[in-house]
Design a protein around this motif. Structure first.
Motif, PDB file in Angstrom:
ATOM      1  N   GLY A  25       0.797  -1.218   0.000  1.00  0.00           N
ATOM      2  CA  GLY A  25       0.000   0.000   0.000  1.00  0.00           C
ATOM      3  C   GLY A  25       0.826   1.262   0.000  1.00  0.00           C
ATOM      4  O   GLY A  25       0.275   2.355   0.094  1.00  0.00           O
ATOM      5  N   GLY A  26       2.151   1.140  -0.084  1.00  0.00           N
ATOM      6  CA  GLY A  26       2.952   2.346  -0.162  1.00  0.00           C
ATOM      7  C   GLY A  26       3.456   2.804   1.203  1.00  0.00           C
ATOM      8  O   GLY A  26       3.359   2.099   2.213  1.00  0.00           O
ATOM      9  N   GLY A  27       3.986   4.034   1.209  1.00  0.00           N
ATOM     10  CA  GLY A  27       4.664   4.557   2.392  1.00  0.00           C
ATOM     11  C   GLY A  27       3.812   4.607   3.638  1.00  0.00           C
ATOM     12  O   GLY A  27       4.235   4.174   4.716  1.00  0.00           O
ATOM     13  N   TYR A  28       2.595   5.131   3.529  1.00  0.00           N
ATOM     14  CA  TYR A  28       1.760   5.279   4.716  1.00  0.00           C
ATOM     15  C   TYR A  28       1.347   3.937   5.288  1.00  0.00           C
ATOM     16  O   TYR A  28       1.153   3.803   6.491  1.00  0.00           O
ATOM     17  CB  TYR A  28       0.528   6.125   4.391  1.00  0.00           C
ATOM     18  N   ALA A  29       1.213   2.946   4.438  1.00  0.00           N
ATOM     19  CA  ALA A  29       0.886   1.612   4.935  1.00  0.00           C
ATOM     20  C   ALA A  29       2.061   0.986   5.675  1.00  0.00           C
ATOM     21  O   ALA A  29       1.876   0.066   6.473  1.00  0.00           O
ATOM     22  CB  ALA A  29       0.457   0.712   3.780  1.00  0.00           C
ATOM     23  N   MET A  30       3.284   1.471   5.425  1.00  0.00           N
ATOM     24  CA  MET A  30       4.457   0.960   6.121  1.00  0.00           C
ATOM     25  C   MET A  30       4.592   1.522   7.528  1.00  0.00           C
ATOM     26  O   MET A  30       5.268   0.928   8.375  1.00  0.00           O
ATOM     27  CB  MET A  30       5.739   1.321   5.348  1.00  0.00           C
ATOM     28  N   LEU A  31       3.984   2.663   7.792  1.00  0.00           N
ATOM     29  CA  LEU A  31       4.247   3.371   9.040  1.00  0.00           C
ATOM     30  C   LEU A  31       3.962   2.547  10.290  1.00  0.00           C
ATOM     31  O   LEU A  31       4.769   2.551  11.224  1.00  0.00           O
ATOM     32  CB  LEU A  31       3.461   4.685   9.073  1.00  0.00           C
ATOM     33  N   PRO A  32       2.816   1.838  10.375  1.00  0.00           N
ATOM     34  CA  PRO A  32       2.596   1.042  11.589  1.00  0.00           C
ATOM     35  C   PRO A  32       3.653  -0.035  11.797  1.00  0.00           C
ATOM     36  O   PRO A  32       4.067  -0.291  12.929  1.00  0.00           O
ATOM     37  CB  PRO A  32       1.200   0.429  11.351  1.00  0.00           C
ATOM     38  N   ALA A  33       4.087  -0.662  10.703  1.00  0.00           N
ATOM     39  CA  ALA A  33       5.120  -1.696  10.821  1.00  0.00           C
ATOM     40  C   ALA A  33       6.444  -1.090  11.261  1.00  0.00           C
ATOM     41  O   ALA A  33       7.158  -1.657  12.099  1.00  0.00           O
ATOM     42  CB  ALA A  33       5.279  -2.419   9.489  1.00  0.00           C
ATOM     43  N   ILE A  34       6.800   0.060  10.697  1.00  0.00           N
ATOM     44  CA  ILE A  34       8.039   0.730  11.099  1.00  0.00           C
ATOM     45  C   ILE A  34       7.972   1.129  12.568  1.00  0.00           C
ATOM     46  O   ILE A  34       8.937   0.947  13.322  1.00  0.00           O
ATOM     47  CB  ILE A  34       8.290   1.965  10.209  1.00  0.00           C
ATOM     48  N   GLN A  35       6.842   1.651  12.977  1.00  0.00           N
ATOM     49  CA  GLN A  35       6.691   2.054  14.373  1.00  0.00           C
ATOM     50  C   GLN A  35       6.832   0.862  15.314  1.00  0.00           C
ATOM     51  O   GLN A  35       7.474   0.945  16.364  1.00  0.00           O
ATOM     52  CB  GLN A  35       5.345   2.737  14.585  1.00  0.00           C
ATOM     53  N   ARG A  36       6.240  -0.253  14.933  1.00  0.00           N
ATOM     54  CA  ARG A  36       6.331  -1.433  15.794  1.00  0.00           C
ATOM     55  C   ARG A  36       7.769  -1.898  15.939  1.00  0.00           C
ATOM     56  O   ARG A  36       8.239  -2.193  17.037  1.00  0.00           O
ATOM     57  CB  ARG A  36       5.470  -2.576  15.248  1.00  0.00           C
ATOM     58  N   GLU A  37       8.490  -1.965  14.813  1.00  0.00           N
ATOM     59  CA  GLU A  37       9.860  -2.445  14.859  1.00  0.00           C
ATOM     60  C   GLU A  37      10.767  -1.489  15.626  1.00  0.00           C
ATOM     61  O   GLU A  37      11.622  -1.919  16.406  1.00  0.00           O
ATOM     62  CB  GLU A  37      10.392  -2.627  13.426  1.00  0.00           C
ATOM     63  N   VAL A  38      10.590  -0.195  15.405  1.00  0.00           N
ATOM     64  CA  VAL A  38      11.486   0.799  16.003  1.00  0.00           C
ATOM     65  C   VAL A  38      11.171   1.029  17.475  1.00  0.00           C
ATOM     66  O   VAL A  38      12.071   1.089  18.319  1.00  0.00           O
ATOM     67  CB  VAL A  38      11.402   2.124  15.218  1.00  0.00           C
ATOM     68  N   VAL A  39       9.868   1.167  17.796  1.00  0.00           N
ATOM     69  CA  VAL A  39       9.464   1.551  19.151  1.00  0.00           C
ATOM     70  C   VAL A  39       9.273   0.339  20.055  1.00  0.00           C
ATOM     71  O   VAL A  39       9.745   0.319  21.193  1.00  0.00           O
ATOM     72  CB  VAL A  39       8.169   2.389  19.099  1.00  0.00           C
ATOM     73  N   LYS A 112      -9.066 -11.468 -15.434  1.00  0.00           N
ATOM     74  CA  LYS A 112      -8.713 -11.786 -14.054  1.00  0.00           C
ATOM     75  C   LYS A 112      -7.641 -10.839 -13.520  1.00  0.00           C
ATOM     76  O   LYS A 112      -7.672 -10.462 -12.336  1.00  0.00           O
ATOM     77  CB  LYS A 112      -8.245 -13.241 -13.955  1.00  0.00           C
ATOM     78  N   MET A 113      -6.707 -10.457 -14.362  1.00  0.00           N
ATOM     79  CA  MET A 113      -5.686  -9.511 -13.933  1.00  0.00           C
ATOM     80  C   MET A 113      -6.311  -8.146 -13.642  1.00  0.00           C
ATOM     81  O   MET A 113      -5.950  -7.476 -12.666  1.00  0.00           O
ATOM     82  CB  MET A 113      -4.600  -9.383 -15.004  1.00  0.00           C
ATOM     83  N   GLN A 114      -7.253  -7.723 -14.489  1.00  0.00           N
ATOM     84  CA  GLN A 114      -7.939  -6.459 -14.245  1.00  0.00           C
ATOM     85  C   GLN A 114      -8.735  -6.505 -12.943  1.00  0.00           C
ATOM     86  O   GLN A 114      -8.774  -5.531 -12.179  1.00  0.00           O
ATOM     87  CB  GLN A 114      -8.857  -6.140 -15.427  1.00  0.00           C
ATOM     88  N   ALA A 115      -9.352  -7.660 -12.660  1.00  0.00           N
ATOM     89  CA  ALA A 115     -10.087  -7.808 -11.407  1.00  0.00           C
ATOM     90  C   ALA A 115      -9.135  -7.756 -10.209  1.00  0.00           C
ATOM     91  O   ALA A 115      -9.456  -7.165  -9.164  1.00  0.00           O
ATOM     92  CB  ALA A 115     -10.860  -9.121 -11.411  1.00  0.00           C
ATOM     93  N   ILE A 116      -7.957  -8.352 -10.347  1.00  0.00           N
ATOM     94  CA  ILE A 116      -6.959  -8.317  -9.281  1.00  0.00           C
ATOM     95  C   ILE A 116      -6.549  -6.881  -8.984  1.00  0.00           C
ATOM     96  O   ILE A 116      -6.450  -6.470  -7.810  1.00  0.00           O
ATOM     97  CB  ILE A 116      -5.729  -9.165  -9.673  1.00  0.00           C
ATOM     98  N   ALA A 123      -8.097  -2.259  -1.570  1.00  0.00           N
ATOM     99  CA  ALA A 123      -7.389  -2.631  -0.343  1.00  0.00           C
ATOM    100  C   ALA A 123      -6.395  -1.556   0.069  1.00  0.00           C
ATOM    101  O   ALA A 123      -6.236  -1.257   1.266  1.00  0.00           O
ATOM    102  CB  ALA A 123      -6.676  -3.964  -0.542  1.00  0.00           C
ATOM    103  N   ILE A 124      -5.727  -0.946  -0.910  1.00  0.00           N
ATOM    104  CA  ILE A 124      -4.751   0.095  -0.606  1.00  0.00           C
ATOM    105  C   ILE A 124      -5.429   1.307   0.016  1.00  0.00           C
ATOM    106  O   ILE A 124      -4.895   1.937   0.939  1.00  0.00           O
ATOM    107  CB  ILE A 124      -3.968   0.478  -1.874  1.00  0.00           C
ATOM    108  N   VAL A 125      -6.617   1.649  -0.484  1.00  0.00           N
ATOM    109  CA  VAL A 125      -7.369   2.759   0.115  1.00  0.00           C
ATOM    110  C   VAL A 125      -7.629   2.477   1.594  1.00  0.00           C
ATOM    111  O   VAL A 125      -7.469   3.352   2.458  1.00  0.00           O
ATOM    112  CB  VAL A 125      -8.695   2.982  -0.640  1.00  0.00           C
ATOM    113  N   GLY A 126      -8.009   1.248   1.893  1.00  0.00           N
ATOM    114  CA  GLY A 126      -8.248   0.881   3.289  1.00  0.00           C
ATOM    115  C   GLY A 126      -6.991   0.950   4.134  1.00  0.00           C
ATOM    116  O   GLY A 126      -7.024   1.414   5.282  1.00  0.00           O
ATOM    117  N   LEU A 127      -5.865   0.494   3.590  1.00  0.00           N
ATOM    118  CA  LEU A 127      -4.610   0.544   4.332  1.00  0.00           C
ATOM    119  C   LEU A 127      -4.201   1.973   4.643  1.00  0.00           C
ATOM    120  O   LEU A 127      -3.768   2.287   5.759  1.00  0.00           O
ATOM    121  CB  LEU A 127      -3.505  -0.150   3.520  1.00  0.00           C
TER     122      LEU A 127
END
Length: 214
Positions: A25-39, A112-116, A123-127
């Protein structure tokens, strides 16, 4: 370079290397994971320090995930730490994007690829929305910050205003509010009015870390 310094850089590199291919999902989706690992996991920084770096990273040009990685690495080990963190966060993504681009080139015309792709978009919007909610819990600390956040969202949605102008506007509003509070005699004008608003910011981070949350 002393062995202990090299091991520290290697640990920084490995931490961000593990985060990159497992968060979608890109940078903002990484933030919770980065916070967990760092903090939480490594205890390199506190929640408040991490929130400050998130604010700076969001205001700076470029991808917020890479910005956060660079700032965390610099905080931990200077320029070498920043380089190790940035290489770690970008290297897996670089190869994954190349591989996905090759696959998509051959399969883009298939239904099927277009549906994916449509499913991934949703999903990215939700993340991103989840990451925004998490950041809001630690950034909206009083009525003024709430008003500033709401006004920013509305202006960006309905008016063709540059995000740079909104960042400058937020900076000026923050300075003005702190100045007025100081004039009114508040001992700590930037203290959170309700620390419970920030909640436990660490226990939800794993929800967006692919290895633990999906």
């Amino acid at each position: 370079m002393p062995t202990n310094n090299f091991r520290h850089l290697l640990r920084i590199f490995w931490t961000f290397l593990r985060i990159s291919p497992l968060t979608f999902g890109g940078g903002y989706a990484m933030l919770p994971a980065i916070q967990r690992e760092v903090v939480v996991t490594n205890k390199w920084m506190t929640d408040d320090e991490m929130s400050e770096l998130l604010a700076i990273s969001g205001a700076a040009p470029g991808g917020v995930g890479v910005n956060v990685s660079a700032l965390v690495g610099y905080h931990l080990a200077g320029i070498r730490g920043a380089i190790a963190a940035v290489i770690g966060i970008t290297l897996p993504t670089f190869f994954i994007v190349i591989l996905l681009s090759i696959i998509y080139t051959f399969l883009q015309s298939y239904p099927k690829m277009q549906a994916i792709m449509e499913g991934i978009h949703a999903a990215i919007v939700g993340l991103i929305a989840a990451a925004a909610y998490k950041m809001a819990k630690s950034s909206i600390i009083d009525k003024m910050t709430l008003i500033a956040a709401v006004c920013t969202v509305l202006l960006l949605l309905f008016l063709p205003i540059s995000p740079i102008l909104m960042i400058i506007f937020g900076l000026l509003v923050g300075i003005a509010v702190v100045f007025l509070k100081q004039r009114l005699g508040m001992k700590n004008p930037i203290k959170r009015q309700d620390d419970s608003m920030s909640g436990d910011k660490s226990n939800l981070a794993a929800d967006y870390y692919f290895a633990d949350g999906i």
